[in-house]
Each structure stands twice: as structure tokens, then as C-alpha cells.
Write an enzyme that holds these catalytic residues in place. Structure first.
Site, PDB file in Angstrom:
ATOM      1  N   SER A 187      55.543  35.727  46.024  1.00 62.41           N
ATOM      2  CA  SER A 187      56.598  35.109  45.226  1.00 62.41           C
ATOM      3  C   SER A 187      57.523  34.333  46.150  1.00 62.41           C
ATOM      4  O   SER A 187      57.664  34.687  47.334  1.00 62.41           O
ATOM      5  CB  SER A 187      57.415  36.170  44.485  1.00 62.41           C
TER       6      SER A 187
ATOM      7  N   ASP B 284      43.029  46.799  35.476  1.00 61.85           N
ATOM      8  CA  ASP B 284      44.366  46.869  34.893  1.00 61.85           C
ATOM      9  C   ASP B 284      44.540  48.243  34.277  1.00 61.85           C
ATOM     10  O   ASP B 284      43.555  48.966  34.066  1.00 61.85           O
ATOM     11  CB  ASP B 284      44.544  45.774  33.829  1.00 61.85           C
TER      12      ASP B 284
ATOM     13  N   ASP C  73      44.921  52.673  37.672  1.00 59.89           N
ATOM     14  CA  ASP C  73      46.328  52.720  38.041  1.00 59.89           C
ATOM     15  C   ASP C  73      46.389  52.641  39.564  1.00 59.89           C
ATOM     16  O   ASP C  73      45.958  53.579  40.257  1.00 59.89           O
ATOM     17  CB  ASP C  73      46.963  54.025  37.548  1.00 59.89           C
TER      18      ASP C  73
ATOM     19  N   THR D  24      59.236  30.425  39.156  1.00 62.56           N
ATOM     20  CA  THR D  24      59.374  30.992  37.813  1.00 62.56           C
ATOM     21  C   THR D  24      58.212  30.527  36.957  1.00 62.56           C
ATOM     22  O   THR D  24      58.047  29.328  36.704  1.00 62.56           O
ATOM     23  CB  THR D  24      60.700  30.556  37.163  1.00 62.56           C
ATOM     24  N   VAL D  25      57.399  31.459  36.506  1.00 57.21           N
ATOM     25  CA  VAL D  25      56.179  31.140  35.769  1.00 57.21           C
ATOM     26  C   VAL D  25      56.381  31.455  34.291  1.00 57.21           C
ATOM     27  O   VAL D  25      56.900  32.521  33.929  1.00 57.21           O
ATOM     28  CB  VAL D  25      54.983  31.934  36.316  1.00 57.21           C
TER      29      VAL D  25
ATOM     30  N   TYR E  69      62.964  43.553  44.059  1.00 55.25           N
ATOM     31  CA  TYR E  69      61.784  42.700  43.882  1.00 55.25           C
ATOM     32  C   TYR E  69      61.551  41.840  45.120  1.00 55.25           C
ATOM     33  O   TYR E  69      60.416  41.719  45.605  1.00 55.25           O
ATOM     34  CB  TYR E  69      61.974  41.808  42.654  1.00 55.25           C
TER      35      TYR E  69
ATOM     36  N   ILE F 166      49.632  35.694  34.846  1.00 53.82           N
ATOM     37  CA  ILE F 166      48.949  34.992  35.925  1.00 53.82           C
ATOM     38  C   ILE F 166      47.547  35.554  36.148  1.00 53.82           C
ATOM     39  O   ILE F 166      46.586  34.806  36.361  1.00 53.82           O
ATOM     40  CB  ILE F 166      49.772  35.086  37.226  1.00 53.82           C
TER      41      ILE F 166
ATOM     42  N   ASN G 204      46.820  40.715  42.265  1.00 48.37           N
ATOM     43  CA  ASN G 204      47.846  40.129  41.405  1.00 48.37           C
ATOM     44  C   ASN G 204      48.761  41.177  40.768  1.00 48.37           C
ATOM     45  O   ASN G 204      49.898  40.863  40.417  1.00 48.37           O
ATOM     46  CB  ASN G 204      47.176  39.316  40.296  1.00 48.37           C
TER      47      ASN G 204
ATOM     48  N   LYS H 168      58.262  41.710  47.684  1.00 46.65           N
ATOM     49  CA  LYS H 168      57.472  40.509  47.939  1.00 46.65           C
ATOM     50  C   LYS H 168      57.573  40.064  49.398  1.00 46.65           C
ATOM     51  O   LYS H 168      56.632  39.473  49.939  1.00 46.65           O
ATOM     52  CB  LYS H 168      57.908  39.389  46.997  1.00 46.65           C
TER      53      LYS H 168
END
Length: 248
Positions: free
Chosen positions: A132, A37, A53, A177-178, A145, A18, A80, A149
Site C-alpha cells: 500500500s 480465502d 485462515d 485508494t481503490v 495499517y 483486488i 493479497n 504495510k
């Protein structure tokens, strides 16, 4: 001229999935983009890469400041970066709980705190937190998870309240769901990847998984500087999972 022309955008976790689709979409629209990243060896063309990080506050602040210096400021932060976790409350030990929450929630707070001094100087400031549908739906085997979220969603509303008077809009985007490379790697481990892919597609009322490009477009909508009243919102892009019940 495009509303995005020259807009200065920072995307965390922008090297894949994403995040990469989002960086590419902003770049295609004329924005200037920095990607944060853990690895920046493979990035969208024209993106500025900054290794970071998000579990380390000093490193995160240094990376955001470097991105701001390179771009000449920050107008949009896309939070993200995140990781997944599978299992019920019995399925993950304390170390995994700490790791996931540190990256998914506290890492988002660290990046936001580092970006806010730069965002306050922008007349088009926006933060978009990638959440999410797990935040509001009881998904099986996703206790950790989902907890992370759920915290992201609450954090979004709190941040929107705290910073609206400063001209910084804060919204969340909640994908279903991606279909990302991560999903393809997961499917490859099954005996029948085709059947498993069909099962994932069938979860959505639309009959197919969400594409990264769709999520990227929704993120851009949430950040659109022509929508100054859009703040404190959670935008679902989930193929109807949350609100539709379709018989097939």
C-alpha cells in the site's frame, strides 16, 4: 500462445476486491487459479476455491499444498489477503495490533513459506505482495495499517534477496485508494455519500480512485514470466498520490 496460458496461480484473499479482480484477470489470460480465502462460497468462474485462515500455519500450509496438488504446481503466489485499521497509535488496543499484524504480515509470511517448496520447482516462479502507499506516505489515522504495510514492504525486499538465487522473483504492488465494495460500504455510512465519494476521487492527481482492474493488471506485470530481471521492486498504482502534486 499467451504468456499466462497454463500458468498456475494462487491468490490469497481472492474472493473479493483486488484479489477477485486479480483472479479474474489471470483466468481471462489463460492461467489456472486457486483462491485462498476464509470463505470460498462466491468465487470467479473456473477458480479453484480453498478455504483457509492465514492466522493458522498448519491450515495455511495444508491449503497451499492442496492448491498446488489441484493445479499441478504453483508458478505465482499473489499475497493479497489483508485487513484495514483506522486510528492513531492511541486508537487500537493490543489485541487489534496483534490481529492486524498477524493477518497482514505474518499471514503473508506463512503463505509464502508454504508456497516456496512448490515455487522452487517452477521455471517461472514469482511472488507478488500487495502492499500500500501507506508504507511510504504519512496517512492520517492509519498508524496500525501503515505499520503493517511498512512491514510488508520490508518483507518483500528481504524475500527478494533471500530467494533470487533460487529463481523466485519477489515484488510488491502498492495501490492508493481503490474503489472496492469495501469503499462503497464505507461511503454508505455517511450522510452525503456522493460528496464523500468526490473527496476520495479528489485525493488522486488523476481525479479518480484506482480501480481493482488496474491493480490486477499491475500485479500481473510484476509476475510476468517474460520479465526475469524484475525483482525486489515496489510498483505504485496510486493515481499519482505518492509523487505528483497537481494544482486543481
Amino acid at each position: 500462445m499467451s504468456a499466462w496460458e497454463g500458468l498456475r496461480v494462487v491468490v490469497t484473499g481472492g474472493a473479493s476486491g483486488i484479489g477477485r479482480a486479480t483472479a479474474e484477470a489471470f483466468l481471462a489470460a489463460g492461467a489456472r487459479v486457486a483462491v485462498l480465502d476464509v470463505s470460498v462460497d462466491d468465487l470467479p468462474a473456473s477458480a479453484v476455491g480453498v478455504a483457509a485462515d492465514l492466522r493458522d500455519r498448519a491450515q495455511t500450509t495444508e491449503a497451499v499444498d492442496h492448491a498446488a496438488q489441484t493445479l499441478g504446481g504453483i508458478d505465482v503466489l499473489v499475497n493479497n489477503a489483508g485487513i484495514s485499521a483506522i486510528g492513531t497509535v492511541e486508537g487500537n488496543d493490543d489485541a487489534e495490533w496483534a490481529r492486524v499484524l498477524d493477518i497482514n504480515v505474518v499471514g503473508m509470511a506463512r503463505a509464502s513459506a508454504a508456497a516456496l517448496p512448490h515455487l522452487r520447482a517452477s521455471s517461472r516462479a514469482a511472488i507478488v505482495n500487495v502492499c500500500s502507499i501507506a508504507a511510504l506516505n504519512g496517512l492520517p489515522d492509519r498508524a496500525l495499517y501503515s505499520a503493517s504495510k511498512g512491514a510488508v514492504l520490508a518483507l518483500t525486499f528481504a524475500m527478494a534477496t533471500d530467494h533470487v538465487s533460487e529463481g523466485v522473483r519477489v515484488n510488491a504492488v502498492s495501490p492508493g485508494t481503490v474503489h472496492t465494495p469495501f469503499v462503497d460500504r464505507m461511503l454508505a455510512r455517511f450522510d452525503d455519500p456522493v460528496a464523500e465519494r468526490a473527496a476520495l476521487d479528489a485525493r488522486q492527481a488523476t481525479g479518480h480512485m484506482v480501480s481493482p482492474a488496474e491493480v490486477a493488471a499491475t500485479i500481473m506485470f510484476a509476475a510476468d514470466p517474460s520479465l526475469p530481471s524484475l525483482t525486489g521492486a515496489n510498483l505504485d498504482v496510486d493515481g499519482g498520490v505518492t509523487h505528483l502534486r497537481v494544482r486543481r
